[in-house]
Write a protein that holds these residues in place. Structure first.
Motif, PDB file in Angstrom:
ATOM      1  N   ASN A 179       0.847  -1.190   0.000  1.00 22.20           N
ATOM      2  CA  ASN A 179       0.000   0.000   0.000  1.00 22.20           C
ATOM      3  C   ASN A 179       0.888   1.247   0.000  1.00 22.20           C
ATOM      4  O   ASN A 179       1.674   1.423   0.933  1.00 22.20           O
ATOM      5  CB  ASN A 179      -0.912  -0.006   1.232  1.00 22.20           C
ATOM      6  N   PRO A 180       0.805   2.054  -1.045  1.00 20.86           N
ATOM      7  CA  PRO A 180      -0.147   2.001  -2.156  1.00 20.86           C
ATOM      8  C   PRO A 180       0.199   0.900  -3.162  1.00 20.86           C
ATOM      9  O   PRO A 180       1.377   0.569  -3.330  1.00 20.86           O
ATOM     10  CB  PRO A 180      -0.013   3.382  -2.786  1.00 20.86           C
ATOM     11  N   PRO A 181      -0.802   0.387  -3.869  1.00 24.60           N
ATOM     12  CA  PRO A 181      -0.575  -0.721  -4.795  1.00 24.60           C
ATOM     13  C   PRO A 181      -0.211  -0.228  -6.195  1.00 24.60           C
ATOM     14  O   PRO A 181      -0.819  -0.657  -7.194  1.00 24.60           O
ATOM     15  CB  PRO A 181      -1.937  -1.415  -4.793  1.00 24.60           C
ATOM     16  N   THR A 182       0.756   0.644  -6.264  1.00 24.42           N
ATOM     17  CA  THR A 182       1.077   1.271  -7.547  1.00 24.42           C
ATOM     18  C   THR A 182       2.313   0.686  -8.211  1.00 24.42           C
ATOM     19  O   THR A 182       2.792   1.224  -9.209  1.00 24.42           O
ATOM     20  CB  THR A 182       1.283   2.785  -7.343  1.00 24.42           C
ATOM     21  N   GLY A 183       2.824  -0.433  -7.690  1.00 23.51           N
ATOM     22  CA  GLY A 183       4.020  -1.039  -8.262  1.00 23.51           C
ATOM     23  C   GLY A 183       3.753  -2.317  -9.016  1.00 23.51           C
ATOM     24  O   GLY A 183       4.665  -3.121  -9.210  1.00 23.51           O
ATOM     25  N   GLY A 184       2.511  -2.544  -9.402  1.00 26.07           N
ATOM     26  CA  GLY A 184       2.169  -3.754 -10.133  1.00 26.07           C
ATOM     27  C   GLY A 184       1.710  -4.902  -9.259  1.00 26.07           C
ATOM     28  O   GLY A 184       1.377  -5.971  -9.763  1.00 26.07           O
ATOM     29  N   VAL A 185       1.681  -4.727  -7.934  1.00 24.24           N
ATOM     30  CA  VAL A 185       1.235  -5.769  -7.005  1.00 24.24           C
ATOM     31  C   VAL A 185      -0.036  -5.297  -6.310  1.00 24.24           C
ATOM     32  O   VAL A 185      -0.046  -4.260  -5.651  1.00 24.24           O
ATOM     33  CB  VAL A 185       2.312  -6.100  -5.953  1.00 24.24           C
ATOM     34  N   ALA A 186      -1.108  -6.068  -6.470  1.00 22.83           N
ATOM     35  CA  ALA A 186      -2.397  -5.711  -5.877  1.00 22.83           C
ATOM     36  C   ALA A 186      -2.898  -6.807  -4.946  1.00 22.83           C
ATOM     37  O   ALA A 186      -4.102  -6.945  -4.721  1.00 22.83           O
ATOM     38  CB  ALA A 186      -3.426  -5.441  -6.981  1.00 22.83           C
ATOM     39  N   THR A 187      -2.005  -7.619  -4.382  1.00 20.51           N
ATOM     40  CA  THR A 187      -2.373  -8.777  -3.561  1.00 20.51           C
ATOM     41  C   THR A 187      -3.180  -8.369  -2.333  1.00 20.51           C
ATOM     42  O   THR A 187      -2.826  -7.420  -1.624  1.00 20.51           O
ATOM     43  CB  THR A 187      -1.111  -9.535  -3.118  1.00 20.51           C
ATOM     44  N   LEU A 188      -4.260  -9.117  -2.103  1.00 11.59           N
ATOM     45  CA  LEU A 188      -5.142  -8.881  -0.950  1.00 11.59           C
ATOM     46  C   LEU A 188      -4.732  -9.790   0.197  1.00 11.59           C
ATOM     47  O   LEU A 188      -4.469 -10.984   0.010  1.00 11.59           O
ATOM     48  CB  LEU A 188      -6.600  -9.156  -1.327  1.00 11.59           C
ATOM     49  N   LYS A 189      -4.707  -9.232   1.404  1.00  9.95           N
ATOM     50  CA  LYS A 189      -4.389  -9.993   2.617  1.00  9.95           C
ATOM     51  C   LYS A 189      -5.637 -10.028   3.488  1.00  9.95           C
ATOM     52  O   LYS A 189      -6.193  -8.988   3.848  1.00  9.95           O
ATOM     53  CB  LYS A 189      -3.227  -9.323   3.340  1.00  9.95           C
TER      54      LYS A 189
END
Length: 297
Positions: A112-122
Motif C-alpha cells: 500500500n499504495p498498490p502502484t508497483g504492479g502488485v495488488a495482492t489482498l491480505k
C-alpha cells in the motif's frame, strides 16, 4: 459491456473488457482521445484452500501505466452466485485506500499504495463465510484494451463439528432400524462411517448397509444381539468428530395384537371390506356381519 460470469469458475485472467463494479466506474475512451495502453491483471489459475483462522494472501498482479486515474477494487461473491452479485471489500483510488463491508477490519493490501504492479489482498483470520470468489479489478483510463479483472476461488477448510446421532422408529426382532448421523459444519463435506462398540461382532455386511455421504446406517434382520452401542465418525482432511447411539432391540411388536383386534372389530362392523379371493373372510365372520332376516325376529 463485460460478460456475466459465474462464481464457480477458477481464478484466472478473464477478458472482460470494460466491466464496472461498485466504487469504480470505467469510462470508455472517446473518439478524440489517443489509444491507451493495455491493462492486464494476472491471478493464479488454481483455487486457494487453507484452514480456518489462517491468513490468506490472494495474489494479484497487473501491468499498466499507473497515472492519476488508476483505481483498484477487491470484491467478493458467495459460491454459486453471479459476478454481478459481488460486494466490495476495499478499493484504492485517488491515492487512498478505503476498506468497506463486513470484511473491512480483516482485509488489507500486501503493498500500500498498490502502484508497483502488485495488488495482492491480505485477509486475516479467515472464516467459513469467507469461502467464495474474489475479484481483483484494475481500472486505469484510458487503458481499456485487455484484461482488467482476475478471479480467485478461496475455500476455508473447517474440521467436522460434533455430529448428531439419531434413530428412526423402534427396533424389533426380525425388523430393521435406521440410524442417522450428521455434522452441521465441515469443509470439505465430511464422510461418515459407523462401527459397533463392545465385544459383540459388527453385523454382517448383508445386514448392515451404510451411506458414507448421507451418514445413514440401515440394519436389517435384527436380533436381540443387535442391541448395543454404535459410533458414527465424521471425517474430512481437517480432522474427525464422533457421536454414539445405543440401540435397543425388543422381542416382539407390541402393537401387532392391538392392530389385529382393531381390524377384526372393523371387519365385523362392516367398516372395512376384504379384497381378492385370497383375503375372503371365513364364514363365521360373514355370519356375524349378515343382518337378521325378518322371519327370524
Amino acid at each position: 459491456m463485460g460478460r456475466e460470469l459465474s462464481a464457480s469458475g477458477l481464478g484466472a485472467v478473464v477478458k472482460v473488457g470494460t466491466c464496472s463494479s461498485p466504487g469504480l466506474r470505467s469510462r470508455p475512451p472517446s473518439s478524440s482521445s489517443a489509444p491507451g495502453l493495455a491493462v492486464e491483471v494476472k491471478v493464479p489459475t488454481e483455487p486457494l484452500s487453507l484452514p480456518v483462522g489462517k491468513t490468506a494472501e490472494l495474489v494479484c498482479s497487473y501491468s499498466t501505466s499507473v497515472g492519476n486515474n488508476f483505481a483498484l477494487e477487491w470484491s467478493f461473491v458467495q459460491p454459486g452466485k453471479p459476478i454481478s452479485a459481488s460486494h466490495p471489500i476495499l478499493y484504492f483510488t485517488s491515492g487512498h485506500l478505503y476498506p468497506t463491508g463486513s470484511k473491512a477490519e480483516r482485509a488489507s493490501l500486501l503493498q500500500n499504495p498498490p502502484t508497483g504492479g502488485v495488488a495482492t489482498l491480505k485477509l486475516v483470520d479467515v472464516r467459513p463465510s469467507d469461502t467464495g470468489t474474489y475479484l481483483c479489478h484494475v481500472n486505469n483510463p484510458p487503458d481499456f484494451y485487455t484484461n482488467g479483472l482476475g478471479l480467485i476461488n478461496l475455500t476455508v477448510l473447517v474440521p467436522p463439528s460434533s455430529p448428531s446421532c439419531s434413530q428412526s422408529g423402534t427396533a424389533f426382532v426380525g425388523g430393521s432400524a435406521a440410524l442417522r448421523c450428521s455434522s452441521s459444519q465441515g469443509a470439505p463435506k465430511p464422510v461418515y462411517s459407523w462401527v459397533r462398540l463392545g465385544s459383540f461382532p459388527t453385523p454382517s455386511p448383508g445386514s448392515m448397509v451404510q451411506d458414507e455421504v448421507s451418514g445413514q446406517l440401515i440394519l436389517t434382520n435384527l436380533s436381540l444381539t443387535s442391541s448395543g452401542t454404535y459410533r458414527c465418525v465424521a471425517t474430512n482432511q481437517m480432522g474427525t468428530a464422533s457421536c454414539e447411539l445405543t440401540l435397543s432391540v425388543t422381542g416382539r411388536m407390541p402393537w401387532l395384537p392391538e392392530f389385529l383386534s382393531r381390524l377384526l372389530r372393523r371387519l365385523i362392523l362392516g367398516e372395512v371390506s376384504w379384497r381378492g379371493p385370497c383375503l375372503r373372510p371365513p364364514p363365521s365372520l360373514l355370519a356375524l356381519r349378515r343382518p337378521p332376516s325378518p322371519g327370524s325376529l
